[in-house]
Design an enzyme around this catalytic site. Structure first.
Site, PDB file in Angstrom:
ATOM      1  N   HIS A 306       0.708  -1.229   0.026  1.00  0.00           N
ATOM      2  CA  HIS A 306      -0.151   0.121   0.044  1.00  0.00           C
ATOM      3  C   HIS A 306       0.732   1.353   0.134  1.00  0.00           C
ATOM      4  O   HIS A 306       1.968   1.324   0.653  1.00  0.00           O
ATOM      5  CB  HIS A 306      -0.942   0.036   1.235  1.00  0.00           C
ATOM      6  CG  HIS A 306      -2.077   0.868   1.038  1.00  0.00           C
ATOM      7  ND1 HIS A 306      -1.975   2.218   1.442  1.00  0.00           N
ATOM      8  CD2 HIS A 306      -3.403   0.629   0.613  1.00  0.00           C
ATOM      9  CE1 HIS A 306      -3.217   2.913   1.166  1.00  0.00           C
ATOM     10  NE2 HIS A 306      -3.930   2.049   0.691  1.00  0.00           N
ATOM     11  N   ASP A 364      -8.020  -5.687   0.260  1.00  0.00           N
ATOM     12  CA  ASP A 364      -8.315  -6.169  -1.162  1.00  0.00           C
ATOM     13  C   ASP A 364      -8.016  -7.839  -1.077  1.00  0.00           C
ATOM     14  O   ASP A 364      -8.346  -8.849  -1.647  1.00  0.00           O
ATOM     15  CB  ASP A 364      -7.908  -5.792  -2.268  1.00  0.00           C
ATOM     16  CG  ASP A 364      -8.565  -4.376  -2.597  1.00  0.00           C
ATOM     17  OD1 ASP A 364      -9.670  -4.266  -2.245  1.00  0.00           O
ATOM     18  OD2 ASP A 364      -7.800  -3.530  -3.074  1.00  0.00           O
TER      19      ASP A 364
HETATM   20  N1  CMC Z   1       4.286  -7.490  -4.982  1.00  0.00           N
HETATM   21  C1  CMC Z   1       5.548  -7.553  -5.172  1.00  0.00           C
HETATM   22  N2  CMC Z   1       6.273  -6.568  -4.947  1.00  0.00           N
HETATM   23  C2  CMC Z   1       5.588  -5.144  -4.405  1.00  0.00           C
HETATM   24  C3  CMC Z   1       4.166  -5.206  -4.413  1.00  0.00           C
HETATM   25  C4  CMC Z   1       3.550  -6.321  -4.472  1.00  0.00           C
HETATM   26  N3  CMC Z   1       2.165  -6.325  -4.424  1.00  0.00           N
HETATM   27  N4  CMC Z   1       3.888  -3.785  -4.116  1.00  0.00           N
HETATM   28  C5  CMC Z   1       4.960  -3.196  -4.043  1.00  0.00           C
HETATM   29  N5  CMC Z   1       6.079  -3.949  -4.388  1.00  0.00           N
HETATM   30  C6  CMC Z   1       7.496  -3.592  -4.532  1.00  0.00           C
HETATM   31  C7  CMC Z   1       7.767  -2.972  -5.757  1.00  0.00           C
HETATM   32  O1  CMC Z   1       8.174  -3.628  -6.893  1.00  0.00           O
HETATM   33  C8  CMC Z   1       8.915  -1.967  -5.442  1.00  0.00           C
HETATM   34  O2  CMC Z   1       9.924  -2.614  -5.165  1.00  0.00           O
HETATM   35  P1  CMC Z   1      11.475  -1.787  -5.599  1.00  0.00           P
HETATM   36  O3  CMC Z   1      11.635  -0.723  -4.602  1.00  0.00           O
HETATM   37  O4  CMC Z   1      12.419  -2.788  -5.336  1.00  0.00           O
HETATM   38  O5  CMC Z   1      11.318  -1.210  -6.983  1.00  0.00           O
HETATM   39  C9  CMC Z   1       8.451  -1.531  -3.755  1.00  0.00           C
HETATM   40  O6  CMC Z   1       7.695  -2.578  -3.364  1.00  0.00           O
HETATM   41  C10 CMC Z   1       7.604  -0.131  -3.755  1.00  0.00           C
HETATM   42  O7  CMC Z   1       6.575  -0.482  -4.513  1.00  0.00           O
HETATM   43  P2  CMC Z   1       5.850   0.880  -5.495  1.00  0.00           P
HETATM   44  O8  CMC Z   1       5.040   0.354  -6.689  1.00  0.00           O
HETATM   45  O9  CMC Z   1       6.737   1.731  -5.754  1.00  0.00           O
HETATM   46  O10 CMC Z   1       5.007   1.363  -4.214  1.00  0.00           O
HETATM   47  P3  CMC Z   1       3.534   2.069  -4.430  1.00  0.00           P
HETATM   48  O11 CMC Z   1       3.443   2.908  -3.350  1.00  0.00           O
HETATM   49  O12 CMC Z   1       3.751   2.966  -5.744  1.00  0.00           O
HETATM   50  O13 CMC Z   1       2.372   1.307  -4.936  1.00  0.00           O
HETATM   51  C11 CMC Z   1       0.578  -0.350  -4.556  1.00  0.00           C
HETATM   52  C12 CMC Z   1       1.450   0.806  -3.848  1.00  0.00           C
HETATM   53  C13 CMC Z   1      -0.488  -0.512  -3.772  1.00  0.00           C
HETATM   54  C14 CMC Z   1       0.160   0.254  -5.875  1.00  0.00           C
HETATM   55  C15 CMC Z   1       1.455  -1.472  -4.989  1.00  0.00           C
HETATM   56  O14 CMC Z   1       1.903  -2.173  -3.441  1.00  0.00           O
HETATM   57  C16 CMC Z   1       0.712  -2.711  -5.525  1.00  0.00           C
HETATM   58  O15 CMC Z   1       0.702  -2.669  -6.683  1.00  0.00           O
HETATM   59  N6  CMC Z   1       0.208  -3.740  -4.772  1.00  0.00           N
HETATM   60  C17 CMC Z   1      -0.745  -4.662  -5.559  1.00  0.00           C
HETATM   61  C18 CMC Z   1      -1.989  -3.945  -5.868  1.00  0.00           C
HETATM   62  C19 CMC Z   1      -2.849  -3.927  -4.684  1.00  0.00           C
HETATM   63  O16 CMC Z   1      -3.195  -4.685  -3.827  1.00  0.00           O
HETATM   64  N7  CMC Z   1      -3.661  -2.757  -4.675  1.00  0.00           N
HETATM   65  C20 CMC Z   1      -4.515  -2.562  -3.428  1.00  0.00           C
HETATM   66  C21 CMC Z   1      -4.297  -1.370  -2.856  1.00  0.00           C
HETATM   67  S1  CMC Z   1      -5.529  -1.154  -1.273  1.00  0.00           S
HETATM   68  C22 CMC Z   1      -7.007  -0.811  -1.925  1.00  0.00           C
HETATM   69  C23 CMC Z   1      -7.087   0.663  -2.467  1.00  0.00           C
HETATM   70  O17 CMC Z   1      -6.645   1.634  -1.740  1.00  0.00           O
HETATM   71  O18 CMC Z   1      -7.257   0.728  -3.386  1.00  0.00           O
END
Ligand code: CMC
Length: 430
Positions: A306, A364
């Site tokens: 998140h 989720d």
């Molecule tokens: N599985 C594997 N690796 C992950 C994941 C994941 N679900 N989420 C983040 N990472 C890694 C990512 O690869 C990155 O690694 P590095 O620093 O080595 O490049 C690091 O963690 C940080 O990720 P980010 O994408 O920069 O983080 P963000 O804050 O931009 O993204 C997120 C947050 C929720 C979009 C992301 O964690 C994700 O895609 N999760 C899966 C989708 C999900 O479950 N979304 C629902 C969110 S809760 C409901 C809502 O509020 O809508």
């Protein structure tokens, strides 16, 4: 940075920036005059360090795993309150008295029907249309049906539009579902509570009696409470940005629904369930964990991670409990998806990669299993999220409209394209 002033030097221009403090949570550095004072913009793709507004509605402490609506912990609201009470709280800032609650419930209930011509509007969709596509279109279309509540300068019209959307969203969501399965629309029955009414509109058919299961209704109501608001997330920011131009409230909420649809946001519940189905059995989990960790593989564990929570999502804990309640009530003892989910969670919570990046299950992760057990198809999961989030969007939109300092939202950019150059005729282009 002293208590109330941050000092910044850009090129040779030194400026004092005011530091503003909230009730709780991090302070913010007010950079609204930065361009005028220095000629520079700030740069923050994804808004990871940017507060876009002042708000009194929802507070999240992502490190501690705390979520408050108007100061009340989500755990207490989910345990003791109901969804319409939560709506009142988000909209008006205080929990209602018994009389205020009765009046609010009555007003919402009296708006549950949609204009009958909407039925014909629905006939234009293909049967296999994704229900989120139908929701974006039909909520946007409300502005064509309810002209008398689109003048945003009139507080009375704003209030009626708000009531209409909170009340009609379950009706439209149920219609989207019924349309996809080829069953007749079921009209709302106003002696039922909000969530029971929604379950009936989804699952009743004209040829049989339908009795709402109170345990499922209560569980879904709690799921709605958990999803009701989440401060300045992508869809809420979309609603605020759309609203900042003066667009009508139905159009703004339709914009929020469109944004919510993405798999990184509200679409994650659908994606998480599909992922659990794809994994299939616990013995295949290590393969998917390895894929999630592989930098060259775009696969992510859906329902994990998140932007704000760097701790267990407090909503996920309540959701997990709700999942077990629902499965118990339905007598589902061995759900293979639940087995995969529980095992996956255990493995990920011990894995160095997930620990180091602070990736915990989010809301989720478990919601899909629960909604599936209740009988909702996967494609409806994000629709239920949209239904519940509508009140949050409306509360945030109203707060913005009522804020005297509100201006149209207009971010700037760091231009990295071609510098100015002269047009060349086709014949002269080499
Ligand atoms: N599985 C594997 N690796 C992950 C994941 C994941 N679900 N989420 C983040 N990472 C890694 C990512 O690869 C990155 O690694 P590095 O620093 O080595 O490049 C690091 O963690 C940080 O990720 P980010 O994408 O920069 O983080 P963000 O804050 O931009 O993204 C997120 C947050 C929720 C979009 C992301 O964690 C994700 O895609 N999760 C899966 C989708 C999900 O479950 N979304 C629902 C969110 S809760 C409901 C809502 O509020 O809508």
């Amino acid at each position: 940075m002293s208590a109330d002033i941050a000092k910044l030097t850009v090129d040779d221009k030194a400026v004092d920036l005011t530091v503003k403090h909230g009730t709780i949570g991090p302070s913010v550095v007010d950079i609204s005059k930065l361009y005028a004072q220095t000629g520079a913009f700030t740069y923050d793709p994804g808004f990871t360090s940017t507060a876009s507004c002042e708000s009194k509605i929802t507070y999240i402490d992502g490190d501690q795993g705390i979520l408050l609506y108007r100061g009340y912990p989500i755990e207490q609201l989910a345990e003791h309150g109901d969804f319409l009470e939560t709506c009142y709280l988000l909209l008006y800032g205080e929990l209602p008295t018994a009389a205020q609650k009765a009046d609010f419930d009555y007003r919402v209930t009296r708006h549950t029907m949609v204009h009958d011509q909407m039925n014909r509007f629905f006939q234009g969709f293909r049967r296999d249309a994704h229900p989120m596509a139908i929701m974006v279109a039909s909520v946007g279309a409300l502005s064509a049906f309810y002209h008398d509540s689109t003048d945003i300068s009139d507080p009375q019209q704003r209030m009626i539009a708000s009531m209409r959307m909170i009340a009609k969203m379950p009706t439209l969501a149920a219609m989207a579902y019924k349309y996809s399965v080829g069953q007749p629309f079921v009209y709302p029955q106003n002696d039922l509570d909000y969530t029971s009414n929604f379950l009936r509109m989804c699952f009743a058919v004209p040829c049989e009696d339908y009795k709402v299961n109170p345990v499922l209704s209560r569980a879904l109501d709690r799921i709605f409470i958990l999803h009701a608001d989440h401060e300045q997330n992508a869809s809420t920011s979309t609603v605020r940005l759309a609203g900042s131009s003066g667009a009508n409230p139905f159009a703004c909420i339709a914009a929020g629904i469109a944004c919510l649809w993405g798999p990184a946001h509200g679409g994650a519940n659908e994606a998480a369930l599909k992922m659990l189905e794809e994994i299939g059995t616990p013995d295949r989990i290590p393969h998917y964990i390895a894929r999630a960790k592989d930098k060259n593989d775009p696969f992510r564990l859906m329902g994990f991670g998140h932007r704000v929570y760097k701790n267990y999502d407090p909503r996920a804990r309540i959701m997990q409990k709700t999942t077990h309640e629902v499965l118990n009530e339905l007598g589902i003892k061995d759900d293979p998806l639940l087995d995969v989910a529980v095992e996956l969670e255990q493995i990920a919570l011990k894995d160095e990669y997930f620990l180091e990046k602070k990736l915990y299950p989010n809301i989720d992760f478990y919601s899909g299993i629960t909604l599936k057990a209740m009988g909702f198809p996967t494609s409806m999961f994000t629709v239920l999220f949209a239904l519940a989030r509508t009140v949050g969007w409306i509360a945030q939109w109203s707060e913005m409209i009522e804020d005297p300092s509100q201006r149209i939202g207009r971010p700037r950019q760091l231009y990295v394209g071609a510098p100015q150059r002269d047009y060349a005729t086709v014949a002269s282009r080499g």
